[in-house]
Design an enzyme around this catalytic site. Structure first.
Site, mmCIF file in Angstrom:
data_model
loop_
_atom_site.group_PDB
_atom_site.id
_atom_site.type_symbol
_atom_site.label_atom_id
_atom_site.label_comp_id
_atom_site.label_asym_id
_atom_site.label_seq_id
_atom_site.Cartn_x
_atom_site.Cartn_y
_atom_site.Cartn_z
ATOM 1 N N ASP A 1 52.967 126.246 76.044
ATOM 2 C CA ASP A 1 52.383 126.744 76.804
ATOM 3 C C ASP A 1 52.417 125.001 77.842
ATOM 4 O O ASP A 1 52.917 123.740 77.189
ATOM 5 C CB ASP A 1 51.163 126.817 76.411
ATOM 6 C CG ASP A 1 50.357 127.660 77.186
ATOM 7 O OD1 ASP A 1 50.489 127.892 78.623
ATOM 8 O OD2 ASP A 1 48.836 127.601 77.060
ATOM 9 N N LYS A 2 51.645 124.860 78.504
ATOM 10 C CA LYS A 2 51.563 124.002 79.594
ATOM 11 C C LYS A 2 49.855 124.359 80.369
ATOM 12 O O LYS A 2 49.740 125.474 79.839
ATOM 13 C CB LYS A 2 52.681 124.279 80.617
ATOM 14 C CG LYS A 2 51.937 123.142 82.613
ATOM 15 C CD LYS A 2 51.250 124.490 83.094
ATOM 16 C CE LYS A 2 50.935 123.435 84.734
ATOM 17 N NZ LYS A 2 50.293 125.007 85.526
ATOM 18 N N HIS A 3 49.192 123.795 80.669
ATOM 19 C CA HIS A 3 48.103 123.338 81.112
ATOM 20 C C HIS A 3 47.904 122.282 81.939
ATOM 21 O O HIS A 3 48.668 120.993 82.506
ATOM 22 C CB HIS A 3 46.886 123.259 80.476
ATOM 23 C CG HIS A 3 45.410 123.450 80.854
ATOM 24 N ND1 HIS A 3 44.823 124.201 81.214
ATOM 25 C CD2 HIS A 3 44.910 122.064 81.553
ATOM 26 C CE1 HIS A 3 43.900 124.267 81.604
ATOM 27 N NE2 HIS A 3 43.985 123.079 81.849
ATOM 28 N N SER A 4 47.330 122.477 83.253
ATOM 29 C CA SER A 4 47.323 121.942 84.667
ATOM 30 C C SER A 4 45.881 121.595 84.443
ATOM 31 O O SER A 4 44.679 121.876 84.289
ATOM 32 C CB SER A 4 47.553 122.332 85.377
ATOM 33 O OG SER A 4 47.505 121.612 86.808
ATOM 34 N N ARG B 1 29.473 122.679 83.998
ATOM 35 C CA ARG B 1 29.920 121.953 84.405
ATOM 36 C C ARG B 1 30.806 121.920 86.043
ATOM 37 O O ARG B 1 30.075 121.283 86.450
ATOM 38 C CB ARG B 1 31.361 121.769 83.987
ATOM 39 C CG ARG B 1 30.945 120.894 82.717
ATOM 40 C CD ARG B 1 32.784 121.034 81.535
ATOM 41 N NE ARG B 1 33.447 119.762 82.395
ATOM 42 C CZ ARG B 1 34.880 120.710 82.223
ATOM 43 N NH1 ARG B 1 35.620 121.715 81.384
ATOM 44 N NH2 ARG B 1 35.992 119.525 82.313
ATOM 45 N N THR C 1 43.848 129.477 88.054
ATOM 46 C CA THR C 1 44.460 130.688 87.721
ATOM 47 C C THR C 1 44.350 132.586 87.852
ATOM 48 O O THR C 1 44.741 132.806 88.020
ATOM 49 C CB THR C 1 45.857 129.687 86.422
ATOM 50 O OG1 THR C 1 46.117 128.732 87.012
ATOM 51 C CG2 THR C 1 47.091 131.264 86.069
ATOM 52 N N SER D 1 37.334 120.660 76.260
ATOM 53 C CA SER D 1 37.976 121.891 77.201
ATOM 54 C C SER D 1 39.253 122.539 77.562
ATOM 55 O O SER D 1 38.963 124.202 76.883
ATOM 56 C CB SER D 1 37.336 121.906 78.641
ATOM 57 O OG SER D 1 37.434 122.941 79.412
ATOM 58 N N LYS E 1 41.072 125.715 74.083
ATOM 59 C CA LYS E 1 41.202 126.958 74.584
ATOM 60 C C LYS E 1 43.054 126.935 74.446
ATOM 61 O O LYS E 1 43.793 127.140 73.212
ATOM 62 C CB LYS E 1 41.676 127.088 75.743
ATOM 63 C CG LYS E 1 39.923 127.122 76.606
ATOM 64 C CD LYS E 1 39.658 128.086 77.999
ATOM 65 C CE LYS E 1 40.494 126.994 78.973
ATOM 66 N NZ LYS E 1 39.136 126.062 79.115
ATOM 67 N N LYS E 2 43.214 125.589 74.315
ATOM 68 C CA LYS E 2 44.744 125.901 73.818
ATOM 69 C C LYS E 2 45.027 125.749 72.229
ATOM 70 O O LYS E 2 45.841 125.867 72.243
ATOM 71 C CB LYS E 2 45.750 124.390 74.560
ATOM 72 C CG LYS E 2 45.904 124.372 76.302
ATOM 73 C CD LYS E 2 46.226 125.572 76.185
ATOM 74 C CE LYS E 2 46.137 125.977 77.888
ATOM 75 N NZ LYS E 2 47.065 127.020 78.661
#
Length: 438
Positions: free
Chosen positions: A81-84, A169, A121, A184, A188-189
């Protein structure tokens, strides 16, 4: 359970929280024994006093284990996976997940909603009529197995402690804290059962981290905590000193995604970020031996339409239309008022206050100013000109999409004010700054 005010006091005074105190805070987020005022106070104490790496790992793992933790014994390929960290116009996840899935990896992406001036997203996907961002875990797993990818929002049972804190937040000015961002994202990841993770850490005036030192600190924190928790992770620092791509706004970004995957519009900076992250994901997942072979695979699945086909199938599998890639606007709402944003001066676009443009989208009701607020998916900006463009007085800088003419006029003025026009072209910032892998 320990007293919330005593845990808050420890961190407020700059102390290091014990594993027991952190667990008590996380439990209190789920049970609401930490009320909203206390949770906001705790977030502010962490924001101001920080956390050590050990505290962040404990915090991340406690939030990860506050709900369901997925595993994927039924999948034979790598789970990546990727997260920004978020920005304005950042629709990278959609193209990226489709490309990587088309190349043979599995991408179970659990995405967030908008935070502050940055778009979310999950909010963008909800622009599409019928799209269900919260399927059952069983349905999510089935779609990932069948298609290689699915993008959903955080379910009620996946890191529920983070879900509550995330909303708090957003409305308490504690978004930019490195420990809070790290925990955070990774709670999740890690709960998604990944084999490997690639982070897109944005830097610039439209990012949570406005300078390179802060971006490096966040990237290093995420890499340290994720690797410490057993998931190999690298972070790529990318530019957010201007809108990414040609659009900013939920439905408008989905329409640009369609154009990107169909090959009709691939804005160069957006394409550079997508390709850079895709190469890293394919190499780290061992789908490609090296970056050159990864690039060949990426170009192949874009040229053949395989990535577009997978994305189209995912939209339909999660309740959207079967023809989204052919006619995205058939299932998305258009804004009532669409107006050109006109250049007031002649010269080069030398700068962009990207955060202000993001806030203008929020002002159009394309983002939230209160927790749980409904948003208008149709509003935002498109046809955004990049930094470096030479414009004449009267040229179109972008188009604003708004609910009414008054909103459009205000957002247009905000957009004009957010640009810096100069006589000579300024030096361009890089798109990709560096990669941190250990």
């Amino acid at each position: 359970m320990l007293l919330p005010q005593e845990i808050i006091r420890t961190k407020r005074n700059g102390g290091s929280l014990s594993k027991e105190q952190i667990q008590s805070f996380v439990d209190g987020l789920v049970t609401k024994d930490f009320n909203d005022a206390q949770a906001g106070s705790m977030a502010m104490a962490i924001f101001q006093k920080g956390m050590e790496t050990r505290e962040i790992i404990d915090f991340t793992m406690a939030m990860k284990n506050s709900g369901d933790v997925l595993s994927w014994p039924e999948l034979e390929g790598p789970i990546v996976d990727k997260h920004s960290t978020g920005g304005v116009g950042d629709k990278v996840s959609f193209m990226l997940a489709a490309i990587v899935a088309a190349c043979g990896a599995y991408v179970p992406m659990i995405a967030g909603r908008g935070l502050g001036h940055t778009g979310g997203t999950a909010d963008k996907l909800e622009s599409i009529a019928g799209f269900n961002v919260q399927p059952s875990i069983g349905e999510f797993k089935r779609i990932v197995k069948d298609l290689g990818m699915a993008i959903i929002s955080q379910t009620d049972n996946l890191a529920p402690a983070d879900k509550r804190l995330y909303g708090i937040r957003d409305i308490t000015a504690t978004v930019e804290s490195i420990p809070l961002i790290t925990a955070s994202i990774l709670s999740k990841k890690l709960a998604a059962g990944l084999d490997t993770l690639v982070m897109d850490v944005k830097v610039g005036n439209g990012a949570m981290m406005s300078n390179i030192d802060d971006a490096k600190a966040l990237a290093q924190s995420i890499v340290n905590v994720a690797n410490g928790a057993g998931v190999p992770t690298q972070a790529i620092i990318t530019d957010m000193n201007q809108v990414l791509g040609a659009t900013a706004g939920n439905a408008l970004e989905m329409a640009e995604t369609v154009k990107y995957l169909n090959g009709t519009l691939r804005e160069p900076r957006l394409h550079a970020v997508v390709v850079s992250l895709a190469k890293a994901m394919l190499v780290s997942a061992k789908v490609a031996e090296n970056e050159d072979k990864a690039l060949a695979k990426i170009n192949s699945v874009l040229a053949s339409g395989a990535a577009a086909e997978i994305f189209s199938k995912m939209i339909h599998a999660l309740g959207g239309p079967s023809d989204f890639m052919e006619d995205p606007w058939r299932s998305m709402q258009r804004a009532n008022c669409i107006k050109d944003v006109i250049a007031l001066d002649h010269g080069y676009i030398n700068g962009m206050q990207t955060r202000d443009i993001g806030l203008a989208v929020v002002g159009l009701k394309g983002g939230r100013t209160a927790n749980g607020q409904q948003i208008d998916h149709s509003v935002g900006f498109d046809r955004v000109l990049p930094i470096g463009t030479l414009v004449n007085r009267g040229d179109v800088l972008a188009r604003v999409h708004a609910e009414d003419e008054n909103s459009a006029n205000l957002a247009s003025q905000q957009y004009q004010t957010a640009l810096v026009i100069g006589e000579k072209a300024a030096e361009q910032t890089p798109v990709i700054y560096q990669t941190i892998s250990a």
